[in-house]
Design a protein around this motif. Structure first.
Motif, PDB file in Angstrom:
ATOM      1  N   UNK A 114       0.927  -1.053  -0.230  1.00 18.68           N
ATOM      2  CA  UNK A 114       0.008   0.063   0.212  1.00 18.68           C
ATOM      3  C   UNK A 114       0.905   0.663  -0.051  1.00 18.68           C
ATOM      4  N   UNK A 115       1.707   1.360   0.819  1.00 26.11           N
ATOM      5  CA  UNK A 115       2.939   2.390   1.032  1.00 26.11           C
ATOM      6  C   UNK A 115       3.438   2.813  -0.532  1.00 26.11           C
ATOM      7  N   UNK A 116       4.302   1.597  -0.751  1.00 25.14           N
ATOM      8  CA  UNK A 116       4.933   2.035  -2.182  1.00 25.14           C
ATOM      9  C   UNK A 116       4.328   2.220  -2.853  1.00 25.14           C
ATOM     10  N   UNK A 117       2.804   1.643  -3.336  1.00 29.19           N
ATOM     11  CA  UNK A 117       2.273   1.766  -4.855  1.00 29.19           C
ATOM     12  C   UNK A 117       1.674   3.219  -4.372  1.00 29.19           C
ATOM     13  N   UNK A 118       0.709   3.594  -2.913  1.00 28.97           N
ATOM     14  CA  UNK A 118       0.514   5.035  -2.600  1.00 28.97           C
ATOM     15  C   UNK A 118       1.451   6.029  -3.224  1.00 28.97           C
ATOM     16  N   UNK A 223     -14.247  -1.911  -3.124  1.00 28.77           N
ATOM     17  CA  UNK A 223     -14.153  -2.024  -4.177  1.00 28.77           C
ATOM     18  C   UNK A 223     -15.419  -1.834  -4.413  1.00 28.77           C
ATOM     19  N   UNK A 224     -16.184  -1.313  -3.314  1.00 26.10           N
ATOM     20  CA  UNK A 224     -17.726  -1.190  -3.549  1.00 26.10           C
ATOM     21  C   UNK A 224     -18.224   0.327  -2.766  1.00 26.10           C
ATOM     22  N   UNK A 225     -17.231   0.744  -3.390  1.00 24.57           N
ATOM     23  CA  UNK A 225     -17.855   2.475  -3.322  1.00 24.57           C
ATOM     24  C   UNK A 225     -18.483   2.761  -4.903  1.00 24.57           C
ATOM     25  N   UNK A 226     -19.619   4.095  -3.937  1.00 22.85           N
ATOM     26  CA  UNK A 226     -20.682   3.898  -5.304  1.00 22.85           C
ATOM     27  C   UNK A 226     -19.551   4.584  -6.204  1.00 22.85           C
ATOM     28  N   UNK A 227     -18.693   5.654  -6.036  1.00 25.91           N
ATOM     29  CA  UNK A 227     -17.871   6.586  -6.947  1.00 25.91           C
ATOM     30  C   UNK A 227     -16.934   6.181  -7.864  1.00 25.91           C
ATOM     31  N   UNK A 228     -17.126   4.786  -7.887  1.00 26.31           N
ATOM     32  CA  UNK A 228     -15.553   3.969  -8.200  1.00 26.31           C
ATOM     33  C   UNK A 228     -15.377   3.887  -9.730  1.00 26.31           C
ATOM     34  N   UNK A 229     -14.657   4.111 -10.321  1.00 30.55           N
ATOM     35  CA  UNK A 229     -14.230   3.851 -11.488  1.00 30.55           C
ATOM     36  C   UNK A 229     -13.359   2.806 -12.761  1.00 30.55           C
ATOM     37  N   UNK A 230     -12.291   2.581 -11.427  1.00 31.07           N
ATOM     38  CA  UNK A 230     -11.281   1.712 -11.855  1.00 31.07           C
ATOM     39  C   UNK A 230     -11.120   0.674 -10.814  1.00 31.07           C
ATOM     40  N   UNK A 231     -10.717  -0.937 -11.170  1.00 27.51           N
ATOM     41  CA  UNK A 231     -10.509  -2.092 -10.087  1.00 27.51           C
ATOM     42  C   UNK A 231      -9.789  -2.546 -10.400  1.00 27.51           C
ATOM     43  N   UNK A 232      -8.320  -2.219  -9.816  1.00 28.65           N
ATOM     44  CA  UNK A 232      -7.410  -2.234 -10.633  1.00 28.65           C
ATOM     45  C   UNK A 232      -6.259  -3.948  -9.911  1.00 28.65           C
ATOM     46  N   UNK A 233      -6.245  -4.824  -9.751  1.00 27.59           N
ATOM     47  CA  UNK A 233      -6.082  -6.049  -9.128  1.00 27.59           C
ATOM     48  C   UNK A 233      -5.558  -6.968  -9.660  1.00 27.59           C
ATOM     49  N   UNK A 234      -4.708  -7.278  -8.656  1.00 24.65           N
ATOM     50  CA  UNK A 234      -3.654  -8.479  -8.592  1.00 24.65           C
ATOM     51  C   UNK A 234      -4.096  -9.752  -8.756  1.00 24.65           C
ATOM     52  N   UNK A 305       5.083  -1.427  -9.091  1.00 25.91           N
ATOM     53  CA  UNK A 305       4.992  -1.103  -9.892  1.00 25.91           C
ATOM     54  C   UNK A 305       4.090  -0.960 -10.869  1.00 25.91           C
ATOM     55  N   UNK A 306       3.721  -1.586 -11.712  1.00 23.21           N
ATOM     56  CA  UNK A 306       2.598  -2.230 -12.257  1.00 23.21           C
ATOM     57  C   UNK A 306       1.098  -1.434 -11.865  1.00 23.21           C
ATOM     58  N   UNK A 307       1.172  -1.839 -10.857  1.00 23.03           N
ATOM     59  CA  UNK A 307      -0.214  -1.227  -9.897  1.00 23.03           C
ATOM     60  C   UNK A 307      -0.466   0.159  -9.966  1.00 23.03           C
ATOM     61  N   UNK A 308       1.128   0.908  -9.853  1.00 27.22           N
ATOM     62  CA  UNK A 308       1.271   2.443  -9.982  1.00 27.22           C
ATOM     63  C   UNK A 308       1.234   3.029 -11.303  1.00 27.22           C
ATOM     64  N   UNK A 309       1.465   2.129 -12.358  1.00 26.05           N
ATOM     65  CA  UNK A 309       1.797   2.387 -13.217  1.00 26.05           C
ATOM     66  C   UNK A 309       0.437   2.124 -13.908  1.00 26.05           C
ATOM     67  N   UNK A 310      -0.470   1.511 -13.993  1.00 25.00           N
ATOM     68  CA  UNK A 310      -1.871   1.140 -14.216  1.00 25.00           C
ATOM     69  C   UNK A 310      -2.670   2.388 -13.846  1.00 25.00           C
ATOM     70  N   UNK A 311      -2.690   2.235 -12.096  1.00 21.67           N
ATOM     71  CA  UNK A 311      -3.689   3.393 -11.813  1.00 21.67           C
ATOM     72  C   UNK A 311      -2.998   5.153 -12.034  1.00 21.67           C
ATOM     73  N   UNK A 312      -1.933   5.148 -12.304  1.00 19.25           N
ATOM     74  CA  UNK A 312      -1.711   6.549 -13.447  1.00 19.25           C
ATOM     75  C   UNK A 312      -2.651   6.788 -14.770  1.00 19.25           C
TER      76      UNK A 312
END
Length: 498
Positions: A114-118, A223-234, A305-312
Motif C-alpha cells: 500500500x505504502x509503496x504503490x501510493x 471496491x464497493x464504493x459507489x464512486x468507483x470508476x476503475x478497479x485494478x487487481x493483482x 510499480x505495475x499497479x502504480x503505472x496502471x493507476x496513473x
C-alpha cells in the motif's frame, strides 16, 4: 455561507440547536470549539468515559453532541452509525462553507505494498507536472513535504480536513492508503474514490479481524464504493478474486483491470532481469509492449510499480510517458531502502508479517553472492500467533537469522522472544539472539562479509522504538549507517566464539 446540522442530517427531530449555524465537528472534547458539534464515539478502551467526554465538550462550548448510544444529555441526538456518516458530513460542511474543486482520489489496499504503490503513484503524477497528495503510513502531504501520520488511514474528520487542505494547496490528485481498519470503520466514507488498486493479502491484524476471511472482506469494501470508476487487481494473489467479485457486484460497474507477473492479464509482466541496481522487465498491454527499467529492488516492487503505472494511466495519463519517468522514482522510505557499503548491501524494510519477510528474502536471494542475513523481531500487544511464523520465515529464507527486539510496546519482551522460538528447531540453522536492537544491528554490520546482503526488517520508516508504552528515538537506517561509519574507524571484527 452558513450551514446547519439539519442540512446534513434530516432524519432527526427538529430542535433549536439543529437550526443554528455551526462550525463543523470535533472528536476531541479537549479541543472542541464553540459552535462545533462533538461526536461522542464509544471508547473501546474506556467505554465508561464516553459520557464524561461529551459533558466536557458541552462545557467547552460545543453546540451539541451526536453519539452512538443514548447518553441522556440535552442538546444531543443518537445516530448509531455516526462513524460511517461523519466523513460525508464533514466533506459536505467544508464544501458548503469553502467550495473548492476536490482532489481526484486513487486508493490502494492490501497487506503489503500500500505504502509503496501510493507513493509511486504520487511520484509518477508529480513527474507529469501534477500536484498529488499522498496519505499513509510514511506520512501525509504533497510531495516532497510530508508530515508524520498517526494512522495508516486517518479518522474520517481529519481525513476530510486534510483532503480539503491539499486541494486548497493545488493538489489535483490524492493517493491514499486504505487500511482494513479504516475501511471497516468507515474512515474513508465521504471520499469519492475514483480508482482503487489491490496488491495482496496475507496474515496480519487477526487480533482485530479474527479470521483471514474477515480481513479480506474488510479490504474488499474499497471496491464497493459507489464512486468507483476503475478497479485494478493483482490476480496472482489468491484473494484477488474477493476483490474482483466485489467490483463485479458494484452497481457503479467500474472498469476492472488485472495485472500479473505469472499469467495472462490486462497488464502482464514478462522477461524479468534482476540486478543490484533494480530490475528490467517487459510490460505487455493492449496498447503494446513496453520495456521498463526500474530502480527498485524486489519482485514485489515490480508488482507495486505495475499497479502504480496502471493507476496513473487510468487517471488520464499516457502509459509510455509514465514509463519514461520510472528511472526517476524513489519509492517510500523504509521500503527496501538500500544502504550500500563497498561490496555489501544493507536493506531496511517494513516487512513485519511472515509473508512480507518471506517475499523480501526470496527477492534478495536472487541477488546475493554470499550470505543473506535477516535481522528481525516481533511487535508487542499484537497477534502472537504470527511470531513463530516470522522466525520460520527467516530461517527458511536467510542464511543467517538474527532475532532481536521490534516494538515491545507494553508487553514483556521476554514473552515475545519465547513466542518467537516456540516449536522451532534451530539445529540446522545459523541463529543469533541479541535483544537490544541497536547492538543487533552493530553485530550484523561488524560481521557481514563481502557479497553479503543484510535485511533489517520490521520497522522500516519508523523513527522510534516503543518500549513500556514510551516511544524512544530509533531509526534503522541511521543505526545501520552509524555502525558502518564506526566499523570503518575500528579494526575488523569477526564472529564471536560460539
Amino acid at each position: 455561507m452558513s450551514i446547519t446540522f439539519q442540512d446534513l442530517y434530516t432524519e432527526s427531530k427538529i430542535t433549536e440547536w439543529m437550526t443554528k449555524p455551526f462550525s463543523g465537528f470535533g472528536l476531541d472534547s479537549r479541543k472542541v470549539e464553540p459552535g462545533q458539534i462533538f461526536i461522542a464515539l464509544n471508547s473501546f478502551s474506556q467505554p465508561e468515559k464516553t459520557l464524561q467526554f461529551a459533558q466536557s465538550a458541552l462545557a467547552n462550548g460545543a453546540l451539541a453532541v451526536v453519539s452512538e448510544a443514548d447518553l441522556g444529555l440535552d442538546n444531543s441526538v443518537v445516530v448509531p452509525n455516526v462513524r460511517h456518516l461523519m466523513g460525508a458530513w464533514q466533506k459536505q460542511y467544508l464544501q458548503a462553507t469553502q467550495p473548492i474543486p476536490a482532489a481526484r482520489i486513487l486508493a490502494v489496499t492490501g497487506t503489503n505494498g500500500k505504502t509503496t504503490i501510493s507513493r509511486l503513484v504520487a511520484e509518477l503524477l508529480m513527474l507529469q507536472g501534477k500536484k498529488c497528495a499522498v496519505m499513509g503510513t510514511t506520512g501525509n502531504g504533497i510531495l516532497p513535504n510530508l508530515e508524520a501520520s498517526s494512522h495508516t488511514t486517518l479518522d474520517a474528520l481529519h481525513l476530510q480536513n486534510a483532503l480539503h487542505d491539499y486541494a486548497e494547496q493545488g493538489a489535483e490528485f490524492a493517493a491514499i492508503e486504505a487500511s482494513s481498519h479504516g475501511l471497516e470503520q468507515g474512515r474513508l466514507n465521504g471520499c469519492d474514490i475514483e480508482i482503487a488498486a489491490y496488491s495482496n493479502l496475507s496474515r496480519d491484524h487477526l487480533d482485530y479481524h479474527g479470521t483471514l476471511e474477515a480481513y479480506a472482506e474488510a479490504k474488499s469494501r474499497l471496491f464497493k464504493f459507489p464512486s468507483l470508476k476503475v478497479a485494478i487487481i493483482n490476480i496472482d494473489d489468491e484473494h484477488g478474486k474477493v476483490m474482483f467479485d466485489a467490483s463485479k457486484a458494484n452497481p457503479a460497474q467500474p472498469k476492472i483491470l488485472t495485472y500479473s507477473t505469472t499469467q495472462t492479464a490486462d497488464y502482464q509482466v514478462d522477461d524479468i532481469q534482476y540486478s543490484l541496481n533494480g530490475a528490467n522487465f517487459k510490460l505487455i498491454t493492449e496498447q503494446g509492449e513496453f520495456e521498463v527499467q526500474s530502480p527498485l529492488l524486489g519482485h514485489f516492487n515490480i508488482e507495486n510499480l505495475v499497479a502504480s503505472l496502471v493507476s496513473a494511466e487510468q487517471a488520464g495519463f499516457d502509459l509510455a510517458a509514465l514509463i519514461s519517468t520510472v528511472a526517476q522514482l524513489k519509492g517510500a522510505p523504509g521500503r527496501m531502502q538500500v544502504i550500500r557499503d563497498a561490496d555489501r548491501l544493507f536493506v531496511v524494510d517494513y516487512a513485519h508479517t511472515p509473508d512480507a519477510l518471506i517475499q523480501v528474502l526470496k527477492t534478495l536471494k536472487r541477488h546475493v553472492s554470499n550470505q543473506l542475513w535477516a535481522v528481525f523481531g516481533c511487535g508487542g500487544d499484537r497477534d502472537r500467533g504470527k511470531r513463530p511464523l516470522m522466525t520460520q520465515a527467516a530461517l527458511e529464507g536467510a542464511d543467517v537469522a538474527l532475532i532481536t527486539s521490534d516494538n515491545p510496546r507494553t508487553e514483556n519482551p521476554e514473552q515475545i522472544f519465547t513466542d518467537m522460538k516456540a516449536g522451532i528447531d534451530f539445529s540446522a540453522h545459523t541463529v543469533h539472539e541479541i535483544h537490544d536492537r541497536r547492538e543487533a544491528i552493530k553485530f550484523a554490520v561488524q560481521n557481514a562479509q563481502a557479497g553479503d546482503i543484510v535485511v533489517i526488517a520490521g520497522k522500516g520508516h519508523e523513527n522510534y522504538q516503543e518500549i513500556d508504552g514510551v516511544r524512544h528515538w530509533f531509526d534503522d537506517v541511521i543505526e545501520v549507517q552509524s555502525a558502518i561509519d564506526t566499523q570503518h574507524h575500528t579494526p575488523d571484527s569477526a564472529y564471536p566464539a560460539q
